[in-house]
Design a protein around this motif. Structure first.
Motif, PDB file in Angstrom:
ATOM      1  N   VAL A 110       0.878  -1.177   0.000  1.00 44.24           N
ATOM      2  CA  VAL A 110       0.000   0.000   0.000  1.00 44.24           C
ATOM      3  C   VAL A 110       0.916   1.227   0.000  1.00 44.24           C
ATOM      4  O   VAL A 110       1.922   1.267   0.731  1.00 44.24           O
ATOM      5  N   HIS A 111       0.588   2.169  -0.879  1.00 41.30           N
ATOM      6  CA  HIS A 111       1.364   3.414  -0.983  1.00 41.30           C
ATOM      7  C   HIS A 111       0.667   4.456  -0.126  1.00 41.30           C
ATOM      8  O   HIS A 111      -0.542   4.704  -0.301  1.00 41.30           O
ATOM      9  N   LEU A 112       1.403   5.037   0.831  1.00 44.48           N
ATOM     10  CA  LEU A 112       0.806   5.992   1.774  1.00 44.48           C
ATOM     11  C   LEU A 112       1.378   7.379   1.516  1.00 44.48           C
ATOM     12  O   LEU A 112       2.562   7.635   1.748  1.00 44.48           O
ATOM     13  N   ASP A 113       0.517   8.254   1.000  1.00 46.86           N
ATOM     14  CA  ASP A 113       0.946   9.592   0.597  1.00 46.86           C
ATOM     15  C   ASP A 113       0.790  10.581   1.742  1.00 46.86           C
ATOM     16  O   ASP A 113      -0.327  10.914   2.133  1.00 46.86           O
ATOM     17  N   ILE A 114       1.927  11.036   2.272  1.00 45.15           N
ATOM     18  CA  ILE A 114       1.929  11.942   3.423  1.00 45.15           C
ATOM     19  C   ILE A 114       2.232  13.363   2.927  1.00 45.15           C
ATOM     20  O   ILE A 114       3.273  13.596   2.304  1.00 45.15           O
ATOM     21  N   VAL A 160       5.779   4.350   2.225  1.00 45.74           N
ATOM     22  CA  VAL A 160       5.389   5.707   2.657  1.00 45.74           C
ATOM     23  C   VAL A 160       6.131   6.763   1.855  1.00 45.74           C
ATOM     24  O   VAL A 160       7.362   6.787   1.804  1.00 45.74           O
ATOM     25  N   HIS A 161       5.371   7.632   1.223  1.00 49.47           N
ATOM     26  CA  HIS A 161       5.889   8.690   0.347  1.00 49.47           C
ATOM     27  C   HIS A 161       5.755  10.008   1.085  1.00 49.47           C
ATOM     28  O   HIS A 161       4.644  10.522   1.255  1.00 49.47           O
ATOM     29  N   LEU A 162       6.884  10.549   1.534  1.00 50.88           N
ATOM     30  CA  LEU A 162       6.869  11.778   2.347  1.00 50.88           C
ATOM     31  C   LEU A 162       6.962  13.000   1.440  1.00 50.88           C
ATOM     32  O   LEU A 162       8.034  13.322   0.926  1.00 50.88           O
ATOM     33  N   MET A 163       5.828  13.681   1.257  1.00 46.91           N
ATOM     34  CA  MET A 163       5.807  14.930   0.505  1.00 46.91           C
ATOM     35  C   MET A 163       5.801  16.060   1.540  1.00 46.91           C
ATOM     36  O   MET A 163       4.778  16.727   1.787  1.00 46.91           O
ATOM     37  N   LEU A 164       6.949  16.187   2.195  1.00 42.94           N
ATOM     38  CA  LEU A 164       7.121  17.105   3.322  1.00 42.94           C
ATOM     39  C   LEU A 164       8.321  18.002   3.040  1.00 42.94           C
ATOM     40  O   LEU A 164       9.329  17.547   2.490  1.00 42.94           O
ATOM     41  N   VAL A 192       6.956   4.611 -10.226  1.00 36.73           N
ATOM     42  CA  VAL A 192       6.279   5.757 -10.850  1.00 36.73           C
ATOM     43  C   VAL A 192       4.985   5.994 -10.086  1.00 36.73           C
ATOM     44  O   VAL A 192       4.408   5.061  -9.494  1.00 36.73           O
ATOM     45  N   ASP A 193       4.519   7.248 -10.130  1.00 38.83           N
ATOM     46  CA  ASP A 193       3.449   7.618  -9.209  1.00 38.83           C
ATOM     47  C   ASP A 193       2.691   8.829  -9.747  1.00 38.83           C
ATOM     48  O   ASP A 193       3.253   9.906  -9.881  1.00 38.83           O
ATOM     49  N   GLY A 194       1.408   8.554 -10.108  1.00 38.60           N
ATOM     50  CA  GLY A 194       0.574   9.675 -10.547  1.00 38.60           C
ATOM     51  C   GLY A 194       0.038   9.439 -11.946  1.00 38.60           C
ATOM     52  O   GLY A 194       0.811   9.386 -12.902  1.00 38.60           O
TER      53      GLY A 194
HETATM   54 ZN    ZN Z   1       2.739   9.033  -3.845  1.00 39.78          ZN
END
Ligand code: ZN
Ligand code: DX5
Length: 211
Positions: A33-37, A66-70, A175-177
């Motif tokens: 599971v990809h978790l977008d933070i 876990v994908h940290l968009m921080l 890849v993502d999106g």
């Molecule tokens: Zn993502």
């Protein structure tokens, strides 16, 4: 070439029933599971934090990607490690010392990933590829699910796939999106092996078709 994986993004699930989203991924026979933070600063949206991740952890054996968009991902390595993340992917465009952040992720016993936005020069990832298990090429500008795939991002996927081959590395290329059955095939042809699918998975009539 790592085994192909589809990692559904919980961002596209019902935010009032994340546990149901996890069950849907399990019932489709998938393992990640990809978790977008999102912090509302690095990207113009806020999603969820370590407490949600911790609440989901005991309910599933799925791999927490876990994908940290921080803006400051280094400040949250411990919190997400304690919450049960198995992998933390951080952006090269964020405001931190990437080398130190990757070292902190691995010191916490997690797998480390480096991510780039569609308009970033993929050469910016070169110094870190020997220190990561995964490189993430965004195929939309991060912040929201359901956006249109950006075909130009495939150039970066090809670049990183060729670099992986040249180094004889085994890192995953994610890849993502905007990834769906059609764009996913193009990503695979460019060298990606790990496909994040949010909308395409959760709105699919037959989710098992992703296996
Ligand atoms: Zn993502
Ligand atoms: C966007 C997120 C993506 C997004 C993918 O910032 O990183 O994971 O949720 O969503 P879809 O697959 O719906 O484009």
């Amino acid at each position: 070439m790592p085994t192909p994986i589809v990692a559904p993004s919980l961002l596209a699930a019902d935010h009032g029933d994340f546990a149901g989203g996890i069950r849907a991924i399990e019932e489709a026979g998938l393992g990640w599971v990809h978790l977008d933070i999102m912090d509302g600063h690095f990207v113009p949206n806020i999603s969820f934090g370590p407490q949600v991740v911790a609440a989901l952890r005991p309910r599933t054996k799925l791999h927490f990607d876990v994908h940290l968009m921080l803006t400051h991902p280094d400040r949250f390595v411990t919190a997400f490690a304690q919450a049960g993340a198995e992998r933390l992917t951080v952006h090269v465009e964020a405001d931190h010392d990437m080398t130190r952040t990757l070292a902190a992720i691995k010191a916490a016993g997690l797998q480390a990933g480096v991510a780039m936005n569609p308009d970033t020069d993929p050469r910016r990832l070169l110094p870190y590829l020997d220190a990561v298990d995964l490189a993430l090429c965004m195929t939309v500008f991060p912040g929201f699910g359901g956006q249109a795939f950006i075909p130009a991002a495939l150039e970066s996927v090809r670049f990183l796939a060729e670099e992986r081959q040249r180094r004889g590395s085994g890192f995953r290329l994610e890849v993502d999106g905007g990834v769906n059955a059609e764009t996913g095939l193009r990503c695979r042809a460019a060298g990606a092996d790990t496909l994040v699918a949010g909308t395409a998975f959760f709105q699919a009539p037959d989710r098992r078709s992703f296996v």
